[in-house]
Design a protein around this motif. Sequence first.
Motif, mmCIF file in Angstrom:
data_model
loop_
_atom_site.group_PDB
_atom_site.id
_atom_site.type_symbol
_atom_site.label_atom_id
_atom_site.label_comp_id
_atom_site.label_asym_id
_atom_site.label_seq_id
_atom_site.Cartn_x
_atom_site.Cartn_y
_atom_site.Cartn_z
ATOM 1 N N VAL A 25 52.524 30.344 43.413
ATOM 2 C CA VAL A 25 51.085 30.598 43.450
ATOM 3 C C VAL A 25 50.605 30.984 42.049
ATOM 4 O O VAL A 25 51.168 31.879 41.420
ATOM 5 C CB VAL A 25 50.750 31.714 44.472
ATOM 6 N N THR A 26 49.563 30.308 41.613
ATOM 7 C CA THR A 26 49.011 30.594 40.284
ATOM 8 C C THR A 26 48.025 31.762 40.360
ATOM 9 O O THR A 26 47.548 32.118 41.445
ATOM 10 C CB THR A 26 48.272 29.377 39.719
ATOM 11 N N ASP A 27 47.714 32.338 39.223
ATOM 12 C CA ASP A 27 46.719 33.414 39.180
ATOM 13 C C ASP A 27 45.376 32.928 39.714
ATOM 14 O O ASP A 27 44.676 33.660 40.409
ATOM 15 C CB ASP A 27 46.555 33.936 37.756
ATOM 16 N N GLY A 28 45.015 31.695 39.391
ATOM 17 C CA GLY A 28 43.756 31.127 39.879
ATOM 18 C C GLY A 28 43.735 30.999 41.389
ATOM 19 O O GLY A 28 42.722 31.302 42.033
ATOM 20 N N GLU A 29 44.838 30.545 41.975
ATOM 21 C CA GLU A 29 44.928 30.431 43.437
ATOM 22 C C GLU A 29 44.863 31.804 44.086
ATOM 23 O O GLU A 29 44.192 31.987 45.119
ATOM 24 C CB GLU A 29 46.219 29.719 43.834
ATOM 25 N N LEU A 30 45.537 32.748 43.480
ATOM 26 C CA LEU A 30 45.520 34.110 44.012
ATOM 27 C C LEU A 30 44.105 34.676 44.001
ATOM 28 O O LEU A 30 43.656 35.257 44.988
ATOM 29 C CB LEU A 30 46.463 34.999 43.211
ATOM 30 N N ALA A 44 41.272 32.975 43.919
ATOM 31 C CA ALA A 44 40.399 32.193 44.793
ATOM 32 C C ALA A 44 40.629 32.487 46.273
ATOM 33 O O ALA A 44 39.727 32.311 47.096
ATOM 34 C CB ALA A 44 40.600 30.700 44.524
ATOM 35 N N HIS A 45 41.812 32.950 46.612
ATOM 36 C CA HIS A 45 42.168 33.160 48.025
ATOM 37 C C HIS A 45 42.708 34.573 48.248
ATOM 38 O O HIS A 45 43.651 34.774 49.026
ATOM 39 C CB HIS A 45 43.199 32.120 48.459
ATOM 40 N N TYR A 80 43.115 35.813 51.862
ATOM 41 C CA TYR A 80 44.254 35.203 52.557
ATOM 42 C C TYR A 80 45.555 35.880 52.159
ATOM 43 O O TYR A 80 46.353 36.264 53.014
ATOM 44 C CB TYR A 80 44.327 33.706 52.255
#
Length: 63
Positions: free
Chosen positions: A33-38, A40-41, A44
């Motif tokens: 998981v990237t920082d951006g995904e973290l 953005a979500h 979750y």
Amino acid sequence: MREKRPGRGARLPKQYSNALQRHTRMVEFLTTVTDGELAAHADYFGSLGEHHREHLAELESHA
């Protein structure tokens, strides 16, 4: 999605082994998981962490 409940006569060691395998797969996933995904979500991943801690506590009570 409903979780499977252990059947009658299910042995804890097998359940524990399965839980450890799921834990390992979760940790492997989280490393991708990237920082951006973290960011953005965040909701979750926060709820995922809470759910995971509930199961760890349950397993630790049987260890």
